[in-house]
Design a protein around this motif. Structure first.
Motif, PDB file in Angstrom:
ATOM      1  N   LEU A 198      45.324  58.924  38.198  1.00  0.00           N
ATOM      2  CA  LEU A 198      45.885  57.714  37.616  1.00  0.00           C
ATOM      3  C   LEU A 198      46.824  57.767  36.385  1.00  0.00           C
ATOM      4  O   LEU A 198      47.958  57.004  36.350  1.00  0.00           O
ATOM      5  N   ARG A 199      46.446  58.652  35.598  1.00  0.00           N
ATOM      6  CA  ARG A 199      47.343  58.952  34.539  1.00  0.00           C
ATOM      7  C   ARG A 199      48.628  59.404  34.808  1.00  0.00           C
ATOM      8  O   ARG A 199      49.742  58.757  34.298  1.00  0.00           O
ATOM      9  N   ALA A 200      48.764  60.292  35.640  1.00  0.00           N
ATOM     10  CA  ALA A 200      49.997  60.859  36.284  1.00  0.00           C
ATOM     11  C   ALA A 200      50.887  59.912  36.785  1.00  0.00           C
ATOM     12  O   ALA A 200      52.083  59.765  36.514  1.00  0.00           O
ATOM     13  N   LEU A 201      50.292  58.640  37.520  1.00  0.00           N
ATOM     14  CA  LEU A 201      50.963  57.586  38.050  1.00  0.00           C
ATOM     15  C   LEU A 201      51.209  56.673  37.011  1.00  0.00           C
ATOM     16  O   LEU A 201      51.853  55.411  37.549  1.00  0.00           O
ATOM     17  N   GLY A 202      50.936  56.568  35.861  1.00  0.00           N
ATOM     18  CA  GLY A 202      51.159  55.745  34.928  1.00  0.00           C
ATOM     19  C   GLY A 202      50.425  54.370  35.129  1.00  0.00           C
ATOM     20  O   GLY A 202      50.639  53.243  34.548  1.00  0.00           O
ATOM     21  N   ILE A 203      49.061  54.648  35.627  1.00  0.00           N
ATOM     22  CA  ILE A 203      48.161  53.416  36.067  1.00  0.00           C
ATOM     23  C   ILE A 203      47.329  53.563  34.884  1.00  0.00           C
ATOM     24  O   ILE A 203      46.559  54.515  34.630  1.00  0.00           O
ATOM     25  N   LYS A 204      47.001  52.270  34.335  1.00  0.00           N
ATOM     26  CA  LYS A 204      46.189  52.096  33.106  1.00  0.00           C
ATOM     27  C   LYS A 204      45.111  51.275  33.484  1.00  0.00           C
ATOM     28  O   LYS A 204      45.060  49.844  33.311  1.00  0.00           O
ATOM     29  N   PRO A 205      43.902  51.556  34.127  1.00  0.00           N
ATOM     30  CA  PRO A 205      42.812  50.706  34.398  1.00  0.00           C
ATOM     31  C   PRO A 205      42.300  50.066  33.273  1.00  0.00           C
ATOM     32  O   PRO A 205      42.221  50.724  32.365  1.00  0.00           O
ATOM     33  N   ARG A 206      42.100  48.720  33.788  1.00  0.00           N
ATOM     34  CA  ARG A 206      41.062  48.049  32.527  1.00  0.00           C
ATOM     35  C   ARG A 206      39.569  48.052  32.858  1.00  0.00           C
ATOM     36  O   ARG A 206      38.775  47.634  32.031  1.00  0.00           O
ATOM     37  N   VAL A 207      39.256  48.414  34.059  1.00  0.00           N
ATOM     38  CA  VAL A 207      38.032  48.524  34.695  1.00  0.00           C
ATOM     39  C   VAL A 207      37.716  49.563  35.389  1.00  0.00           C
ATOM     40  O   VAL A 207      38.578  50.206  36.074  1.00  0.00           O
ATOM     41  N   TRP A 208      36.625  50.376  35.061  1.00  0.00           N
ATOM     42  CA  TRP A 208      36.457  51.486  36.069  1.00  0.00           C
ATOM     43  C   TRP A 208      35.058  51.413  36.872  1.00  0.00           C
ATOM     44  O   TRP A 208      33.915  50.977  36.181  1.00  0.00           O
ATOM     45  N   HIS A 209      35.153  51.076  38.076  1.00  0.00           N
ATOM     46  CA  HIS A 209      34.019  51.146  38.896  1.00  0.00           C
ATOM     47  C   HIS A 209      33.278  52.284  39.620  1.00  0.00           C
ATOM     48  O   HIS A 209      34.417  52.877  40.465  1.00  0.00           O
ATOM     49  N   ILE A 210      32.583  52.520  39.324  1.00  0.00           N
ATOM     50  CA  ILE A 210      31.845  53.896  39.661  1.00  0.00           C
ATOM     51  C   ILE A 210      31.044  53.539  41.214  1.00  0.00           C
ATOM     52  O   ILE A 210      30.039  52.905  41.064  1.00  0.00           O
ATOM     53  N   ASN A 211      31.322  54.012  42.348  1.00  0.00           N
ATOM     54  CA  ASN A 211      30.799  53.621  43.585  1.00  0.00           C
ATOM     55  C   ASN A 211      29.929  54.720  43.899  1.00  0.00           C
ATOM     56  O   ASN A 211      30.463  55.575  44.786  1.00  0.00           O
TER      57      ASN A 211
END
Length: 848
Positions: free
Chosen positions: A262-275
């Protein structure tokens, strides 16, 4: 083996239909029939040969087929209508945009070990993966800024073959990712995007791939790269393959590698959901990132928890991954290197002291702000499972809630039913699947239309079952007579029961066979015949599950059951689709309370297939006495397995003999009117309450939006709130031993009159803890003899300070009729905590 690179050479698409390739790479086609029909119409035979995989279809279709389609006016009309619908779907304002417009660019990252989207992407094993796929589709439908994260398995789960002896054989296909609706992520440099994760003594690299699912996307990691060793290339070889060490290697790549992708793609999540706990290492990678940036470990831990959600899916111990301490220390060592973080501190986050093992579920619980099970009953069971980690709390207050699962209506409702709903509910019903008023119109559908629609779907599943059995017998070189017999197995007019799921022993696939003679009599009634279609895989390491398959196949070859019991090999999305559309009864017989949810029953019930189940998983919430059948009553915790099996088999036979079979064969002008009434009730009650549209909107309102706000609050201004939360918790833990309810006075008597007020006065010692940082409350609940339950708490008022760190509190409770127990307790109170028990410190009154 020598090195080589791959290239896919596609036929050039004629200009009028050039967007077919774009369509083939977005899983939106999987729940849009007109889109799939475009490919089928170009070459129906090839479409079936490639198992409905549009990418593979376009690689193999002849140029002449494409040119013919591009010159066909009727085809172009359909093509333009599909592309217009696709563009509208991708551009229109959706629920999330209207409801939470200020959050539309706040990404939600959803980590899962498997995603089940379509048969063209066979990288799933069962219910968990299908749920993740349906979750992603619903997130797209609702307009959430959503990205899934998982692993891309070279050989998927496994393909199941049944040999002549009735034994399951395991075949791992060699998936060609270049022929699947998935693409490698190409960086601006023109090179494939990769990430690296340190393992003991080496670095493992992974290629990053992307699947588009409507507006959502799924990022998948693949370690099958020449730069890796042969052993490390196997990390993403098989889903749930190998032993403990392979499992921890996969989960480290999923968690740590997923965050880095996600970091490499420039995506900055505001929520992290562990399924499920498989991806819980993502919390440790995020912790490592923050500590590396100079954030103190304990502050970083609070920041990670502030916007993390964990969903657990199973009460079965095998579903919770555990590792020994040496293995965890070996693999987590790289996360501690050069950042001053203690490896022991990381181990402690998931350490189960009692069992002396590292538990991934426990790690996820401790590192998440919110935790939930997947049905109301599963929430209760999970609180009981983990109560030992919250010894000062009553079971019902363990901070694990529940969101009942759902299924993606657009994917799982049969096209024939969609056509009926278009006519009677309005052609926009798919955008209103959570609205009971829309589905109340199901009652207006004529009985003959309902029955004819179901009968057509039933004929399709019977024909499909015959073809599957015939293919199996031809492959196994069975006798010609047996091959020919496959053309006539199963009767289109007979009551058809479907049982299809993972063949774990607790699901009790053979419960029906406890009394073979009784079952034979049920199936062989000439006036009211019954037949059963089974399907399901047993894990390659689960010998007991494989024996259940063998036992069913052995019975199917015996004369009383021959042609009336059928087992379909290689249970997958396509097999499931046929069965949930066309059988009459969906049978579910898990050992209570082991079924966390049971989404296959939801899929069937949405299609008017009546669910017949023990009251486990989702069914206690759904069953209303008119929309299916219940086997026995509520579960009994006092029954051992043998007694439960005996009781449930008794009630199963009674249910089938006394209710199901008679109701099905009670006809008026050829239509089972009362049965159809239940079908209508099933459709209108299940679709509205058990779709992923309801589920994901519930996750959004209850968890995603609050977690976005909480995460921002905890990290802004130099992590000030996270620091405050950390200081508060450490102070409370260090000083909680001072807290004591010293004495309590009350006007309570053993018998009181409704309308009286219970008055309570308590003197509480807090020591160095400020009174503003605690709440003192009267807690009361229903009297159950040795304990109280159904707790309700009312805060007491601080009356005065009566000494150094000693305070007097008063409170009153208006009494209603009944028998109650009550007490006084003290707990921490701080605005930055999630709920009342994030910090599970409680001091109860001793005696009064």
């Amino acid at each position: 083996m020598f090195y080589f690179r791959k290239v896919s050479v596609n036929p050039p698409l004629p200009e009028p239909v050039q967007r077919l390739r774009e369509l083939s790479y977005n899983l939106w086609f999987s729940w849009n029939r007109p889109a799939r029909d475009l490919f089928k119409e170009i070459n129906p035979r090839l479409w079936d040969q490639v198992e409905h995989n549009p990418v593979q279809f376009l690689l193999r279709v002849g140029k002449e087929n494409l040119e013919k389609a591009a010159a066909d006016r009727d085809f172009l009309k359909k093509y333009n209508e599909v592309m217009a619908e696709y563009d509208q779907y991708m551009q229109e304002e959706k629920w999330f945009h209207r409801t939470h417009p200020e959050y539309r660019d706040r990404t939600i990252a959803y980590f899962s070990a498997e995603f089940g989207l379509h048969e063209s992407c066979p990288i799933y094993s069962g219910g968990l993966g299908i749920l993740a796929g349906d979750h992603t589709k619903a997130a797209s439908d609702l307009g959430l800024p959503f990205v899934g994260v998982g692993l891309l398995y070279k050989h998927g789960f496994f393909k199941q073959l049944i040999n002549r002896e009735g034994r399951q054989e395991v075949v791992y296909p060699d998936l060609n990712f270049n022929e699947m609706p998935i693409k490698p992520v190409i960086a601006e440099s023109g090179l494939e995007t990769t990430v690296a994760v340190d393992y003991p003594g080496r670095t493992v690299h992974a290629r990053v791939w992307e699947i588009k699912v409507g507006l959502a996307r799924i990022i998948l990691l693949d370690t099958d790269l020449p730069i890796n060793s042969r052993e490390d290339r196997e990390i993403t070889s098989q889903l749930y393959g190998g032993g403990r060490e392979m499992r921890i290697m996969q989960e480290l790549m999923l968690g740590a590698g997923g965050v880095r992708a996600l970091r490499a793609l420039g995506i900055k999540p505001r929520v992290w959901h562990i399924n499920e706990g498989h991806s819980a290492f993502l919390t440790l990678e995020r912790l490592r990132e923050m500590v590396s940036e100079g954030i103190p470990y304990s502050t970083a831990r609070e920041a990670v928890r502030s916007n993390t959600l964990f969903t657990t899916h199973t009460p079965v111990p095998a579903g919770h991954d555990v590792f020994n301490k040496e293995m965890v220390e070996e693999y987590l060592g790289s996360l501690c290197r050069d950042n001053g973080m203690s490896c022991q501190a990381l181990v402690d986050l998931g350490w189960d002291v009692e069992h002396r093992e590292f538990n991934m579920t426990l790690l996820a619980i401790r590192m998440s702000g919110y935790c939930n099970g997947v049905s109301r009953l599963h929430g209760e069971v999970t609180r009981q499972m983990f109560h030992r980690f919250y010894p000062s709390l009553p079971v019902e207050e363990v901070p694990i809630t529940s969101v009942t699962n759902g299924v993606h209506a657009g994917t799982w409702i049969a096209e024939a039913w969609k056509d009926v709903f278009d006519r009677y509910l309005g052609d926009n019903w798919q955008n209103h699947v959570t609205e009971p008023d829309i589905f109340s119109r199901v009652d207006e559908i004529p009985d003959e239309v309902v029955w004819e629609t179901h009968s057509q779907l039933k004929e399709k599943v019977i024909q499909y079952a015959r073809e599957k059995v015939r293919e199996n017998r031809v492959r196994n070189h069975e006798q010609l007579g047996l091959i020919a017999e496959a053309e006539d197995i199963l009767l289109p007019h007979a009551l058809t029961i479907g049982f299809a799921r993972r063949f774990a022993t607790y699901k009790r696939a053979t419960l029906l066979f406890r009394d073979p003679d009784r079952l034979a009599a049920l199936l062989n009634n000439l006036d009211r015949p019954v037949q059963i279609i089974f399907a399901g895989k047993a894990h390659p390491a689960d010998q007991a599950g494989q024996e259940l398959i063998k036992k069913i196949l052995d019975y199917s070859r015996e004369e009383p059951f021959r042609g009336k019991i059928v087992f379909l090999e290689n249970y997958d999305i396509n097999v499931a689709r046929h069965l949930v559309h066309g059988v009459d009864i969906w049978l579910n017989t898990p050992r209570w309370p082991m079924e966390a949810s049971g989404t296959s029953g939801m899929k069937a019930a949405m299609n008017g297939v009546l669910h017949c189940s023990v009251l486990d998983g989702w069914w206690p919430e759904a069953f209303n006495g008119k929309n299916g059948f219940a086997i026995g009553g509520p579960g009994n915790v006092n029954l051992n397995e043998a007694d439960q099996d005996r009781n449930d088999s008794f009630y199963l036979y009674k249910c089938l003999e006394d209710r199901v079979v008679p109701l099905y064969y009670e006809r008026l002008n050829g239509i089972p009117v009362k049965w159809v009434a239940r079908m209508k009730e099933s459709i209108k009650t299940i679709i509205t309450r058990f779709s992923t549209a309801r589920m994901v909107s519930e996750y959004t309102d209850r968890f995603y939006v609050p977690l976005i706000d909480r995460g921002i609050a905890f990290t802004e201004a130099g992590f000030q709130v996270a620091r405050q939360a950390d200081r508060f918790k450490r102070f409370m833990k260090e000083n909680w031993h001072h807290v004591k309810v010293e004495r309590t006075n009350t006007n309570g008597r053993w018998d009181m009159v409704e309308g009286e007020e219970l008055m309570v006065e308590s003197v509480v010692k807090l020591g160095p803890i400020p009174s503003k940082d605690v709440v003192v409350e009267i807690t009361l609940g229903s009297d159950r003899g040795s304990y109280i339950c159904g707790l309700d708490s009312l805060p007491m008022e601080l009356k005065e300070q009566v000494g150094d760190g000693v305070y007097k509190y008063v409170g009153k409770v208006p009494l209603t009729q009944g028998t109650f127990g009550y007490t006084v307790r003290v707990r921490p109170d701080q605005q930055n905590m999630v709920g009342t028990n994030e910090l599970p410190l409680v001091r109860w009154a001793d005696n009064f």
